[in-house]
Write an enzyme that holds these catalytic residues in place. Structure first.
Site, short mmCIF file in Angstrom:
data_model
loop_
_atom_site.label_atom_id
_atom_site.label_comp_id
_atom_site.label_asym_id
_atom_site.label_seq_id
_atom_site.Cartn_x
_atom_site.Cartn_y
_atom_site.Cartn_z
N GLY A 9 -1.24 3.80 0.59
CA GLY A 9 -0.73 5.12 0.21
C GLY A 9 -0.13 5.07 -1.19
N GLN A 13 3.73 10.35 -3.49
CA GLN A 13 4.93 10.56 -4.32
C GLN A 13 5.73 9.27 -4.48
OE1 GLN A 13 8.12 12.90 -2.58
NE2 GLN A 13 9.06 13.33 -4.56
N ARG A 37 -7.83 8.11 -1.59
CA ARG A 37 -8.49 8.65 -2.79
C ARG A 37 -7.82 8.04 -4.02
NH1 ARG A 37 -5.25 12.45 -0.78
NH2 ARG A 37 -6.90 13.32 0.52
N ASP A 53 -8.79 3.67 4.13
CA ASP A 53 -8.27 4.56 5.18
C ASP A 53 -7.35 3.70 6.04
OD1 ASP A 53 -9.79 6.53 7.88
OD2 ASP A 53 -7.74 5.83 7.54
N TYR A 143 6.38 15.36 12.34
CA TYR A 143 6.69 14.28 11.39
C TYR A 143 7.91 13.48 11.90
CZ TYR A 143 8.29 12.28 6.91
OH TYR A 143 8.71 11.44 5.90
#
Ligand code: VAH
Length: 312
Positions: A9, A13, A37, A53, A143
């Site tokens: 990841g 952010q 990505r 992934d 979440y």
């Protein structure tokens, strides 16, 4: 021998700034960035990158074996606002990526794992001010449920298999290098962008919505300091409360107006107001300060100066 670190990841952010900070510290080639990505040019040009992934165990294991990875920072997750729109996808991503990395550690294929939890693990009946490390936790978001469950699995894998997993409950994070994605606290980033672009901001949370917040530099330093600390001193293997500052939207607006006097804010709360209302207003992080010497460095005034200076 410098360690080999994998960020999962890396284009998010936190991931973007964490990758750059770890490369600065351990050398570009020793820090492998991965994500579903590609990321910013700065990130992509700064060292090795793999498309990954995080829910695919075999693909993850291949990368870990190929680069002889010793430590993993698992930063991939679907955040609070987006997770409410896609509950099943959020659960799959947030949980399967965690199980994959915990199992790699259980099988001794990696030595150490960092996994971020969040103040989202707390719910409406949790004490709101100076929320304790151990307290009532009934999260009402997908979440928050995934983060609370993840914390329990981290503590279980440590107790049962000796896995060296370390975690902090991040508050809302404010940064300028990468746009946040799908969070309820993203208003605290958007407000600076709009202040410079338009001189005004329509806030999706109402006045008086006080939340725990942190500037990204503090968050990155906390993750690295926790990972570098003596594991024997860590009394918490679910996730540490972590604090820096707390404020409501009007307080950010006032700090911006001290620099841009003409800046104006309006309030148009949306579905994210209910999420924010279920979270604490301030955090007691005394256990992190005691166990591994946590101490924040950015307050609201310094955060506003950094944001306006770098976004300008
Ligand atoms: C979110 N930025 O808003 C994240 C964070 C405490 C908030 O977990 O979902």
């Amino acid at each position: 021998m410098t360690k080999s670190i994998l960020i999962i990841g890396a284009c998010g952010q936190i991931g973007t700034e964490l990758t750059l900070a770890l490369r600065e510290k351990y050398g570009d080639v020793n820090v492998i960035a991965s994500d579903i990505r590609e990321g910013t040019d700065v990130l992509m040009k700064s060292g090795p990158f793999e498309i990954l992934d995080a829910t695919n165990y075999d693909a993850l294991e291949d990368i870990v074996m190929h680069y002889e990875v010793e430590e993993v920072y698992l930063m991939a997750a679907m955040l609070s606002a987006t997770a409410e729109k896609f509950p099943e996808r959020a659960w799959t991503l947030n949980m399967n990526s965690l199980f994959n990395t915990l199992n790699l550690a259980k099988e001794k294929k990696i030595d150490k794992l960092f996994w971020p939890s969040s103040i989202a693990v707390f719910g409406s009946n949790t004490p709101k001010e100076q929320t304790p490390q151990h307290t009532l936790m009934e999260p009402s978001t997908v979440y928050g449920i995934s983060k609370q469950t993840g914390e329990r699995w981290c503590a279980y894998y440590h107790a049962k298999y000796g896995v060296d997993v370390r975690s902090v409950r991040f508050p809302g994070l404010i940064s300028w290098k990468t746009q946040p994605g799908g969070g309820t606290t993203d208003y605290a980033v958007e407000i600076y962008v709009k202040a410079l672009e338009k001189g005004s901001y329509s806030c999706f949370l109402k006045k008086g919505t006080k939340l725990p917040m942190m500037f990204m530099d503090d968050a990155i330093r906390a993750a690295i300091e926790l990972m570098e600390s003596d594991g024997a001193k860590l009394s918490i293997r679910s996730s540490y409360n972590l604090g820096a500052m707390s404020f409501a939207p009007e307080e950010i607006a006032e700090s911006i107006q001290a620099v841009i006097p003409t800046f104006t804010i309006s309030y148009n709360p949306d579905f994210r107001q209910a999420i924010a209302d279920s979270w604490p207003s301030s955090i007691d992080d005394s256990q992190a300060r005691k166990d591994w010497g946590w101490s924040p460095e950015f307050d609201l005034a310094r955060t506003t100066a950094e944001m306006l200076e770098n976004l300008r």
